[in-house]
Design an enzyme around this catalytic site. Sequence first.
Site, mmCIF file in Angstrom:
data_model
loop_
_atom_site.group_PDB
_atom_site.id
_atom_site.type_symbol
_atom_site.label_atom_id
_atom_site.label_comp_id
_atom_site.label_asym_id
_atom_site.label_seq_id
_atom_site.Cartn_x
_atom_site.Cartn_y
_atom_site.Cartn_z
ATOM 1 N N ILE A 129 0.826 -1.214 0.000
ATOM 2 C CA ILE A 129 0.000 0.000 0.000
ATOM 3 C C ILE A 129 0.860 1.264 0.000
ATOM 4 O O ILE A 129 0.381 2.350 -0.314
ATOM 5 C CB ILE A 129 -0.951 0.052 1.208
ATOM 6 N N ALA A 135 11.658 0.409 3.505
ATOM 7 C CA ALA A 135 10.636 -0.618 3.750
ATOM 8 C C ALA A 135 9.376 -0.315 2.968
ATOM 9 O O ALA A 135 9.255 0.746 2.352
ATOM 10 C CB ALA A 135 10.319 -0.657 5.246
ATOM 11 N N ASP A 286 9.051 12.609 13.010
ATOM 12 C CA ASP A 286 8.705 12.547 11.586
ATOM 13 C C ASP A 286 7.196 12.785 11.429
ATOM 14 O O ASP A 286 6.501 12.013 10.779
ATOM 15 C CB ASP A 286 9.116 11.161 11.055
HETATM 16 N N1 LIG Z 1 -1.105 1.207 11.540
HETATM 17 C C1 LIG Z 1 -1.427 1.724 10.360
HETATM 18 N N2 LIG Z 1 -2.725 1.867 10.010
HETATM 19 C C2 LIG Z 1 -3.065 2.381 8.817
HETATM 20 N N3 LIG Z 1 -2.196 2.783 7.895
HETATM 21 C C3 LIG Z 1 -0.886 2.664 8.171
HETATM 22 C C4 LIG Z 1 -0.437 2.127 9.415
HETATM 23 N N4 LIG Z 1 0.908 2.115 9.394
HETATM 24 C C5 LIG Z 1 1.281 2.622 8.214
HETATM 25 N N5 LIG Z 1 0.209 2.955 7.467
HETATM 26 C C6 LIG Z 1 0.214 3.544 6.115
HETATM 27 O O1 LIG Z 1 1.351 3.090 5.413
HETATM 28 C C7 LIG Z 1 2.206 4.185 5.093
HETATM 29 C C8 LIG Z 1 3.665 3.756 5.221
HETATM 30 O O2 LIG Z 1 3.948 3.332 6.533
HETATM 31 P P1 LIG Z 1 5.125 4.003 7.372
HETATM 32 O O3 LIG Z 1 5.198 3.317 8.671
HETATM 33 O O4 LIG Z 1 4.920 5.470 7.388
HETATM 34 O O5 LIG Z 1 6.381 3.598 6.493
HETATM 35 P P2 LIG Z 1 7.626 4.483 6.008
HETATM 36 O O6 LIG Z 1 8.622 4.432 7.120
HETATM 37 O O7 LIG Z 1 8.062 3.754 4.805
HETATM 38 O O8 LIG Z 1 7.150 5.877 5.743
HETATM 39 C C9 LIG Z 1 1.803 5.296 6.037
HETATM 40 O O9 LIG Z 1 2.092 6.546 5.509
HETATM 41 C C10 LIG Z 1 0.310 5.043 6.196
HETATM 42 O O10 LIG Z 1 -0.393 5.589 5.101
HETATM 43 MG MG LIG Z 2 5.962 7.217 6.835
#
Ligand SMILES: Nc1ncnc2c1ncn2[C@@H]1O[C@H](COP(=O)(O)OP(=O)(O)O)[C@@H](O)[C@H]1O
Ligand SMILES: [Mg+2]
Length: 509
Positions: A129, A135, A286
């Site tokens: 997604i 990652a 962040d």
């Molecule tokens: N617990 C969650 N519930 C819903 N959406 C999530 C969740 N964790 C991540 N996402 C979605 O996935 C995207 C990428 O996850 P994230 O942890 O921000 O990864 P990165 O470190 O690659 O930015 C987020 O911007 C959000 O849109």
């Molecule tokens: Mg992120």
Amino acid sequence: MFSVFADYARLFRAGWTLSRRDALIPHEFAHLAPAPVRMIGALSRIGANRKGRPGERLAHAFERLGPAYVKLGQFMATRPDIIGFEMAGDLGRLQDKMPPFSEDAARREIEAAFGKPVDVLFEEFSPPIAAASIAQAHKARLKDGRKVAVKILRPRIEQKAGDEFRAFSRAAHNLEGLSKTIRRMEPVKFVETLKAAAAIELDLRMEAGAASELAEDLADEPKTRVPEVIWPFTARRILTVEWIDGTPMGDLAALNARGIDRKALAKLVIHVFLKQALHTGFFHADMHQGNLIVDNEGRLALVDFGIMGRLDENTRNVFAEIIYGFITRDYARTAEVHFTAGYVPPGHSVEAFAQALRAVGEPLQGRNAAQVDMSRVLQQLFDVTALFDMHLRPELVLLQRTMVTVEGVARSLDPEIDMWAAATPVVKDYVNKAIGPMAQAEKLKTATAKAIEIAPKIPHYVETIGKAAELYAAQGPAPRIDHKDRPARAALWAVAGAALILAAAILLQ
Ligand SMILES: Nc1ncnc2c1ncn2[C@@H]1O[C@H](COP(=O)(O)OP(=O)(O)O)[C@@H](O)[C@H]1O
Ligand SMILES: [Mg+2]
């Protein structure tokens, strides 16, 4: 032998990509370089795309060069004392988006981590997604029906980053031999620190630990939410957390359609940030829109705990103290205090330091946030730290950067937001706690333990915080927003940012 060749091949490729964006020896800075370097610069610029500021061009080149360079850029953004405030700002906005890797590869990673196929572990598992340099995320459902987000490190990212970092090290060693000026910037140490920071991000159990700690810290905040870590499905390369259903913060149209009170939400964003920074000192570093979700109950959910900052109590107190100094405009006293405590290296003049503080603080008096050019104030503070040989503490620069991000998010929700009115309740709460009877007892205990070291500072802290409390008490329980006060209050947000940079410099001893 082969690795030496590989390192230089990597560096050559990087040099080429940088030169295509005129980010190798940018034309803006070329005149500072010796003649041979200027020549190389001129040659490297042939056919290059010179659009944008040097920092923007560098950010573009780094995005193209991949994860290790994205990290390098993010890291450089925390050293405005070296690269200048404007470039740090541009690098701070580095986009970290990449094409995803395949769902099959993701499934293989999960199987390798837990020894069972995805279909045995999860009821449902989605295609990627979102994907970034380190990652990517998937949506999934556990066998017990719970919806989860699964973050998976890119295949072989550790090796790839390791290779690039080895090339960085080689470049840093070579550079250090070139000139004294470069040696003083300690490129080798810089690369070592960068490697250490990246190592933490490459172990998702650390991110899980951060999520869990932050959830505990914010447990008493009914309007905020941190997803729960699903530990049995978390490993070095996999992070599984509770899924948050809701609206992404960046989707203003959807927020409007849901009838969300954007003004209240903007205040909440500020509140949550300051609560973390002041109360525990452990903060999400962040907090851009992509990592904020408004859940179905209207709570503010934070995701992505890859970059966190930590401030110790002393740092938080000094921060409060400097804000106080700026509020009362008592520059001489603030300067005096910092000299006595040894924050400014000996050999400098107290009066000159006070004078420099005055030059920063006075123009802010009586102006509102919209009238204050934050970046100019910060640049000036960096100049002060350089004039007085003070070093910047990276975690405070990180806090300052987060503050700017948070301010941006809040403004996008409510362009008229009064930052200080939003900030006052948290700051007041902090001051109350810091001078409460329990806190005093704790301080005494600490003072006994570390008597020689910090005892002389204790009365000063108590006095400072006491005065600040008086000031807040005099303002009554609710922030008074009459016409006389408002501009000053709004400017305090900028002053707080300024104070932060000073604290950053002062604390490094
Ligand atoms: N617990 C969650 N519930 C819903 N959406 C999530 C969740 N964790 C991540 N996402 C979605 O996935 C995207 C990428 O996850 P994230 O942890 O921000 O990864 P990165 O470190 O690659 O930015 C987020 O911007 C959000 O849109
Ligand atoms: Mg992120």
